[in-house]
Design a protein around this motif. Sequence first.
Motif, PDB file in Angstrom:
ATOM      1  N   ASP A   1     106.974  57.695  34.736  1.00 31.04           N
ATOM      2  CA  ASP A   1     105.554  57.460  34.985  1.00 31.04           C
ATOM      3  C   ASP A   1     105.092  58.513  35.987  1.00 31.04           C
ATOM      4  OD1 ASP A   1     103.041  56.634  35.665  1.00 31.04           O
ATOM      5  OD2 ASP A   1     103.595  54.586  36.211  1.00 31.04           O
ATOM      6  N   GLN A   2     104.356  59.516  35.493  1.00 32.56           N
ATOM      7  CA  GLN A   2     103.939  60.643  36.314  1.00 32.56           C
ATOM      8  C   GLN A   2     102.626  60.397  37.055  1.00 32.56           C
ATOM      9  OE1 GLN A   2     104.699  63.342  32.667  1.00 32.56           O
ATOM     10  NE2 GLN A   2     105.097  64.677  34.411  1.00 32.56           N
ATOM     11  N   LYS A   3     102.128  59.170  36.969  1.00 31.52           N
ATOM     12  CA  LYS A   3     100.905  58.763  37.676  1.00 31.52           C
ATOM     13  C   LYS A   3      99.678  59.547  37.215  1.00 31.52           C
ATOM     14  CE  LYS A   3     103.128  55.648  39.831  1.00 31.52           C
ATOM     15  NZ  LYS A   3     102.946  54.235  39.391  1.00 31.52           N
TER      16      LYS A   3
ATOM     17  N   GLU B   1     109.079  55.983  38.642  1.00 32.22           N
ATOM     18  CA  GLU B   1     107.733  56.262  39.131  1.00 32.22           C
ATOM     19  C   GLU B   1     107.763  57.443  40.095  1.00 32.22           C
ATOM     20  OE1 GLU B   1     105.473  52.964  40.483  1.00 32.22           O
ATOM     21  OE2 GLU B   1     106.257  51.593  38.967  1.00 32.22           O
TER      22      GLU B   1
ATOM     23  N   ASP C   1     105.039  60.710  41.294  1.00 32.92           N
ATOM     24  CA  ASP C   1     103.718  61.314  41.143  1.00 32.92           C
ATOM     25  C   ASP C   1     103.810  62.829  40.983  1.00 32.92           C
ATOM     26  OD1 ASP C   1     101.077  61.908  41.052  1.00 32.92           O
ATOM     27  OD2 ASP C   1     100.565  61.175  43.054  1.00 32.92           O
TER      28      ASP C   1
ATOM     29  N   GLU D   1     100.101  51.744  32.014  1.00 29.09           N
ATOM     30  CA  GLU D   1     101.463  51.458  32.479  1.00 29.09           C
ATOM     31  C   GLU D   1     102.137  50.302  31.752  1.00 29.09           C
ATOM     32  OE1 GLU D   1     101.253  50.855  36.656  1.00 29.09           O
ATOM     33  OE2 GLU D   1     100.581  52.894  37.117  1.00 29.09           O
TER      34      GLU D   1
END
Length: 293
Positions: free
Chosen positions: A78-80, A104, A106, A86
């Motif tokens: 999850d690269q934000k 997770e 960023d 999500e």
Amino acid sequence: MPTLRHADRRGAHEATRLAKRLRHQVGKAIAEFGMIEDGDRVMVCLSGGKDSYTMLDILLQLQRKAPVSFSLIAVNLDQKQPEFPEHVLPDYLRSIGVDFHIIEQDTYSVVSRVVPEGKTMCSLCSRLRRGALYSWAAENGITKIALGHHRDDLVATFFLNLFFHAKLSGMPPKLLSDDGRHVVIRPLAFVREDDISAYAQAKAFPIIPCNLCGSQENLQRKQVQKMMAQWEHDTPGRIETIARALGDIRPSQLSDPALFDFLSLGRRDAAAQADAHAWLAGEPHAAARGGDD
């Protein structure tokens, strides 16, 4: 309606044939390149795109009747990205009973901050993504990392390196990471992208688009993909022929002295052999001058 029922039966039959073809192609790639061994813990990198969904689905089918025992865990980074849904991947993976983990990190903010506006983000994004996945694999006993690159990706990468980097190299079906710690496999190496698209549609996978790099139109890879699409339109089967050629390399028919010993080819034992400097220096050999006075 009879016509509608006939269409449904035909569609189901075609979907069954497609699934069988994909299992055969993935199984062939696994066998030919020794991708999966008994006791392997395979990390299936799941992006939310059609390729990785298809890879996971086919590996799950093969796992049930495989000649070796191996486990699968689906891992998503999850690269934000803004507005990233999500819940989609966890909900899907729970629905099919697959072990999974969400990393997770960023990387979106990093890439957006570092890469100048108008420049392509793929290179930095892929490095950060690879680092996060490799780190998690090392910490969790992963023996193989499965990526969803398909036949067309392998061919496109070959042309990218040829046209933009002046080298004959590509994306191998199996490789050892630069640090020697991870074995990366590409089970879809023999699978056409069109077949993956059809399969993903038939299975109704919950596709998540990539808004980070997918919106960038002037990528070199997109130029190559456009060229390949035109080739396939004009001469159907050309991409498959090129893909087969990547597995039939003839070093003696190319020009790399590191891969083939051209210096020794046809050389007479007693004959002297000058180097490039001597050839360019402009000083003739003594024998060519008629000997020393």
